[in-house]
Motif scaffolding. Structure first.
Motif, PDB file in Angstrom:
ATOM      1  N   SER A  25      -3.983  -1.631   7.015  1.00  0.00           N
ATOM      2  CA  SER A  25      -4.957  -2.644   6.611  1.00  0.00           C
ATOM      3  C   SER A  25      -4.909  -3.803   7.578  1.00  0.00           C
ATOM      4  O   SER A  25      -3.889  -4.024   8.243  1.00  0.00           O
ATOM      5  N   TYR A  40      -4.588   7.176  -1.958  1.00  0.00           N
ATOM      6  CA  TYR A  40      -3.942   5.961  -1.483  1.00  0.00           C
ATOM      7  C   TYR A  40      -4.050   4.862  -2.528  1.00  0.00           C
ATOM      8  O   TYR A  40      -4.856   4.935  -3.460  1.00  0.00           O
ATOM      9  N   SER A  41      -3.215   3.874  -2.355  1.00  0.00           N
ATOM     10  CA  SER A  41      -3.236   2.701  -3.219  1.00  0.00           C
ATOM     11  C   SER A  41      -3.125   1.469  -2.348  1.00  0.00           C
ATOM     12  O   SER A  41      -2.223   1.387  -1.505  1.00  0.00           O
ATOM     13  N   SER A  42      -4.061   0.542  -2.526  1.00  0.00           N
ATOM     14  CA  SER A  42      -4.017  -0.693  -1.745  1.00  0.00           C
ATOM     15  C   SER A  42      -4.849  -1.756  -2.448  1.00  0.00           C
ATOM     16  O   SER A  42      -5.860  -1.436  -3.066  1.00  0.00           O
ATOM     17  N   VAL A  92      -8.894  -0.829   3.476  1.00  0.00           N
ATOM     18  CA  VAL A  92      -7.965  -0.042   4.274  1.00  0.00           C
ATOM     19  C   VAL A  92      -8.669   0.742   5.366  1.00  0.00           C
ATOM     20  O   VAL A  92      -9.879   0.961   5.341  1.00  0.00           O
ATOM     21  N   GLN A 149       0.850  -1.189   0.000  1.00  0.00           N
ATOM     22  CA  GLN A 149       0.000   0.000   0.000  1.00  0.00           C
ATOM     23  C   GLN A 149       0.880   1.231   0.000  1.00  0.00           C
ATOM     24  O   GLN A 149       2.037   1.191   0.422  1.00  0.00           O
TER      25      GLN A 149
END
Lengths: 115, 114
Positions: free
Chosen positions: A95, A25-27, A31, A2
Protein backbone atom coordinates in the motif's frame (compact mmCIF):
# COMPACT_ATOMS: atom_id res chain seq x y z
CA UNK A 1 -1.87 -3.61 9.04
CA UNK A 2 -2.42 -5.77 6.01
CA UNK A 3 -2.45 -9.50 5.49
CA UNK A 4 -2.80 -12.05 2.71
CA UNK A 5 -4.43 -15.46 2.90
CA UNK A 6 -3.78 -18.25 0.46
CA UNK A 7 -5.98 -21.07 1.68
CA UNK A 8 -4.64 -23.76 -0.64
CA UNK A 9 -1.13 -24.88 0.20
CA UNK A 10 -1.07 -27.35 -2.69
CA UNK A 11 -3.09 -27.60 -5.89
CA UNK A 12 -2.66 -30.66 -8.11
CA UNK A 13 -4.03 -30.38 -11.64
CA UNK A 14 -3.72 -32.30 -14.88
CA UNK A 15 -2.01 -30.76 -17.87
CA UNK A 16 -4.31 -28.70 -20.12
CA UNK A 17 -6.89 -28.36 -17.35
CA UNK A 18 -7.89 -24.95 -15.98
CA UNK A 19 -6.68 -23.81 -12.58
CA UNK A 20 -7.58 -21.15 -10.03
CA UNK A 21 -5.32 -20.21 -7.12
CA UNK A 22 -7.14 -18.29 -4.42
CA UNK A 23 -5.96 -15.17 -2.66
CA UNK A 24 -7.77 -13.00 -0.15
CA UNK A 25 -6.37 -9.89 1.47
CA UNK A 26 -7.11 -7.64 4.39
CA UNK A 27 -6.19 -3.97 4.51
CA UNK A 28 -7.61 -0.75 5.88
CA UNK A 29 -6.26 1.30 2.96
CA UNK A 30 -6.18 1.04 -0.79
CA UNK A 31 -3.84 -1.68 -1.92
CA UNK A 32 -1.74 -2.82 -4.80
CA UNK A 33 -1.90 -6.55 -5.49
CA UNK A 34 0.67 -8.86 -7.02
CA UNK A 35 1.19 -12.47 -7.97
CA UNK A 36 4.73 -13.84 -8.03
CA UNK A 37 5.96 -17.25 -9.17
CA UNK A 38 8.96 -19.08 -7.77
CA UNK A 39 10.51 -21.95 -9.67
CA UNK A 40 12.71 -24.39 -7.71
CA UNK A 41 15.94 -22.80 -6.44
CA UNK A 42 15.15 -19.49 -8.07
CA UNK A 43 14.04 -16.06 -6.95
CA UNK A 44 10.59 -14.59 -7.37
CA UNK A 45 9.29 -13.48 -10.75
CA UNK A 46 6.35 -11.13 -11.18
CA UNK A 47 3.39 -12.69 -12.99
CA UNK A 48 1.01 -9.75 -12.86
CA UNK A 49 -0.06 -6.79 -10.76
CA UNK A 50 -3.16 -4.75 -10.04
CA UNK A 51 -2.63 -1.07 -9.35
CA UNK A 52 -5.89 0.55 -10.48
CA UNK A 53 -8.33 0.59 -13.38
CA UNK A 54 -9.63 -2.57 -15.00
CA UNK A 55 -10.23 -5.29 -12.45
CA UNK A 56 -9.15 -8.03 -14.87
CA UNK A 57 -5.40 -8.13 -15.14
CA UNK A 58 -3.48 -10.18 -17.66
CA UNK A 59 0.05 -11.33 -16.97
CA UNK A 60 2.81 -13.42 -18.44
CA UNK A 61 2.56 -17.09 -19.41
CA UNK A 62 -1.20 -16.89 -20.01
CA UNK A 63 -2.13 -16.10 -16.40
CA UNK A 64 -4.78 -13.59 -15.40
CA UNK A 65 -6.30 -12.40 -12.14
CA UNK A 66 -9.41 -10.52 -11.17
CA UNK A 67 -9.53 -7.92 -8.42
CA UNK A 68 -12.76 -8.09 -6.45
CA UNK A 69 -12.95 -5.28 -3.91
CA UNK A 70 -16.19 -6.40 -2.27
CA UNK A 71 -14.83 -9.88 -1.65
CA UNK A 72 -11.28 -8.63 -1.01
CA UNK A 73 -9.97 -11.26 -3.39
CA UNK A 74 -7.41 -11.47 -6.17
CA UNK A 75 -7.63 -15.01 -7.52
CA UNK A 76 -5.18 -16.19 -10.16
CA UNK A 77 -6.42 -18.22 -13.11
CA UNK A 78 -5.13 -19.98 -16.19
CA UNK A 79 -7.45 -21.69 -18.68
CA UNK A 80 -5.01 -24.45 -19.63
CA UNK A 81 -1.90 -25.30 -17.62
CA UNK A 82 1.34 -26.81 -18.81
CA UNK A 83 3.87 -28.99 -17.05
CA UNK A 84 6.23 -26.00 -16.97
CA UNK A 85 3.75 -24.12 -14.75
CA UNK A 86 4.70 -26.38 -11.84
CA UNK A 87 6.03 -23.92 -9.25
CA UNK A 88 5.09 -22.07 -6.09
CA UNK A 89 2.84 -19.06 -6.44
CA UNK A 90 2.72 -16.18 -3.99
CA UNK A 91 0.08 -13.51 -3.67
CA UNK A 92 1.29 -10.23 -2.19
CA UNK A 93 -0.09 -6.84 -1.20
CA UNK A 94 1.43 -3.43 -0.67
CA UNK A 95 0.00 0.00 0.00
CA UNK A 96 1.05 3.55 -0.61
CA UNK A 97 1.42 4.74 2.96
CA UNK A 98 4.61 6.70 2.42
CA UNK A 99 6.83 3.92 3.71
CA UNK A 100 7.72 2.32 0.45
CA UNK A 101 5.85 -0.55 -1.12
CA UNK A 102 7.18 -3.31 1.05
CA UNK A 103 5.32 -6.47 0.19
CA UNK A 104 3.25 -8.61 2.53
CA UNK A 105 3.11 -12.14 1.16
CA UNK A 106 0.73 -15.02 1.52
CA UNK A 107 2.07 -18.42 2.53
CA UNK A 108 2.18 -19.63 -1.07
CA UNK A 109 0.42 -22.26 -3.15
CA UNK A 110 2.36 -25.11 -4.68
CA UNK A 111 0.93 -25.83 -8.13
CA UNK A 112 1.74 -29.32 -9.36
CA UNK A 113 0.83 -30.07 -12.94
CA UNK A 114 0.58 -33.76 -13.77
CA UNK A 115 0.40 -35.60 -17.07
CA UNK B 1 20.85 -5.82 -18.54
CA UNK B 2 21.96 -7.60 -15.41
CA UNK B 3 19.40 -8.45 -12.80
CA UNK B 4 19.72 -8.43 -9.03
CA UNK B 5 22.63 -10.55 -7.89
CA UNK B 6 23.31 -11.99 -4.46
CA UNK B 7 26.32 -13.65 -2.92
CA UNK B 8 27.06 -16.17 -1.73
CA UNK B 9 24.38 -18.44 -3.13
CA UNK B 10 24.82 -20.80 -0.21
CA UNK B 11 26.32 -20.24 3.22
CA UNK B 12 26.81 -22.81 5.94
CA UNK B 13 27.94 -21.51 9.30
CA UNK B 14 28.19 -22.61 12.89
CA UNK B 15 25.93 -21.30 15.60
CA UNK B 16 27.36 -18.16 17.14
CA UNK B 17 29.32 -17.02 14.09
CA UNK B 18 28.66 -13.79 12.22
CA UNK B 19 27.68 -13.81 8.53
CA UNK B 20 27.46 -11.19 5.82
CA UNK B 21 25.16 -11.48 2.82
CA UNK B 22 25.59 -9.23 -0.19
CA UNK B 23 23.11 -7.80 -2.68
CA UNK B 24 23.87 -5.98 -5.92
CA UNK B 25 20.69 -4.27 -7.14
CA UNK B 26 19.82 -3.39 -10.71
CA UNK B 27 21.75 -0.30 -11.77
CA UNK B 28 19.71 2.85 -11.28
CA UNK B 29 17.22 1.31 -8.87
CA UNK B 30 16.89 3.55 -5.85
CA UNK B 31 14.86 1.21 -3.65
CA UNK B 32 16.30 -1.97 -2.15
CA UNK B 33 14.53 -4.54 0.01
CA UNK B 34 15.58 -7.56 2.03
CA UNK B 35 13.15 -10.41 2.69
CA UNK B 36 13.54 -13.73 4.46
CA UNK B 37 11.93 -16.97 3.32
CA UNK B 38 11.74 -19.75 5.87
CA UNK B 39 9.63 -22.86 6.29
CA UNK B 40 8.02 -21.70 9.48
CA UNK B 41 7.43 -18.04 8.68
CA UNK B 42 7.00 -17.87 4.90
CA UNK B 43 8.19 -14.69 3.18
CA UNK B 44 8.87 -11.82 5.57
CA UNK B 45 9.96 -8.26 4.98
CA UNK B 46 13.16 -7.34 6.81
CA UNK B 47 14.41 -3.89 5.78
CA UNK B 48 13.95 -1.26 3.06
CA UNK B 49 16.30 1.39 1.69
CA UNK B 50 15.18 4.31 -0.48
CA UNK B 51 17.84 6.68 -1.76
CA UNK B 52 19.45 8.65 1.05
CA UNK B 53 16.48 8.34 3.41
CA UNK B 54 16.72 6.54 6.71
CA UNK B 55 16.03 2.85 6.17
CA UNK B 56 12.80 1.21 7.31
CA UNK B 57 14.07 -1.43 9.73
CA UNK B 58 10.66 -2.44 11.04
CA UNK B 59 10.95 -6.04 9.87
CA UNK B 60 14.30 -6.93 11.45
CA UNK B 61 13.61 -9.75 13.93
CA UNK B 62 16.26 -8.86 16.49
CA UNK B 63 19.19 -6.55 17.14
CA UNK B 64 21.51 -9.27 15.83
CA UNK B 65 20.36 -8.28 12.35
CA UNK B 66 21.61 -5.14 10.63
CA UNK B 67 22.02 -3.91 7.08
CA UNK B 68 23.72 -1.11 5.28
CA UNK B 69 23.71 0.24 1.79
CA UNK B 70 26.85 1.91 0.60
CA UNK B 71 26.78 4.62 -2.05
CA UNK B 72 23.13 3.96 -2.74
CA UNK B 73 23.96 0.70 -4.48
CA UNK B 74 25.33 -2.49 -2.92
CA UNK B 75 23.77 -3.66 0.32
CA UNK B 76 25.08 -5.99 3.00
CA UNK B 77 22.89 -7.81 5.50
CA UNK B 78 24.80 -8.85 8.61
CA UNK B 79 23.64 -11.41 11.14
CA UNK B 80 25.66 -11.54 14.34
CA UNK B 81 25.88 -14.55 16.64
CA UNK B 82 23.80 -16.68 14.30
CA UNK B 83 21.17 -19.03 15.71
CA UNK B 84 19.64 -22.11 14.13
CA UNK B 85 16.34 -20.27 13.65
CA UNK B 86 18.18 -17.85 11.34
CA UNK B 87 18.42 -20.65 8.75
CA UNK B 88 16.44 -19.45 5.74
CA UNK B 89 16.73 -18.09 2.23
CA UNK B 90 17.47 -14.38 2.25
CA UNK B 91 16.09 -12.57 -0.78
CA UNK B 92 17.01 -9.13 -2.01
CA UNK B 93 14.86 -7.05 -4.35
CA UNK B 94 15.21 -3.67 -6.00
CA UNK B 95 12.87 -1.28 -7.75
CA UNK B 96 12.92 2.10 -9.41
CA UNK B 97 11.45 5.19 -7.78
CA UNK B 98 7.70 5.07 -7.29
CA UNK B 99 5.43 3.59 -4.69
CA UNK B 100 4.17 0.70 -6.76
CA UNK B 101 6.91 -0.15 -9.19
CA UNK B 102 7.72 -3.79 -9.69
CA UNK B 103 10.26 -5.31 -7.36
CA UNK B 104 12.89 -7.43 -9.08
CA UNK B 105 14.19 -10.25 -6.94
CA UNK B 106 17.59 -11.86 -6.79
CA UNK B 107 18.10 -15.64 -6.57
CA UNK B 108 18.63 -15.51 -2.82
CA UNK B 109 21.25 -16.72 -0.37
CA UNK B 110 20.48 -19.97 1.42
CA UNK B 111 21.81 -19.72 4.96
CA UNK B 112 22.20 -22.86 7.05
CA UNK B 113 23.20 -22.52 10.69
CA UNK B 114 24.46 -25.75 12.21
Amino acid sequence: AQSVTQLDSQVPVFEEAPVELRCNYSSSVSVYLFWYVQYPNQGLQLLLKYLSGSTLVKGINGFEAEFNKSQTSFHLRKPSVHISDTAEYFCAVSSDTGGGNKLTFGTGTQLKVEL
Amino acid sequence: GAGVSQSPSNKVTEKGKDVELRCDPISGHTALYWYRQSLGQGLEFLIYFQGNSAPDKSGLPSDRFSAERTGGSVSTLTIQRTQQEDSAVYLCASSSLGSYNEQFFGPGTRLTVL
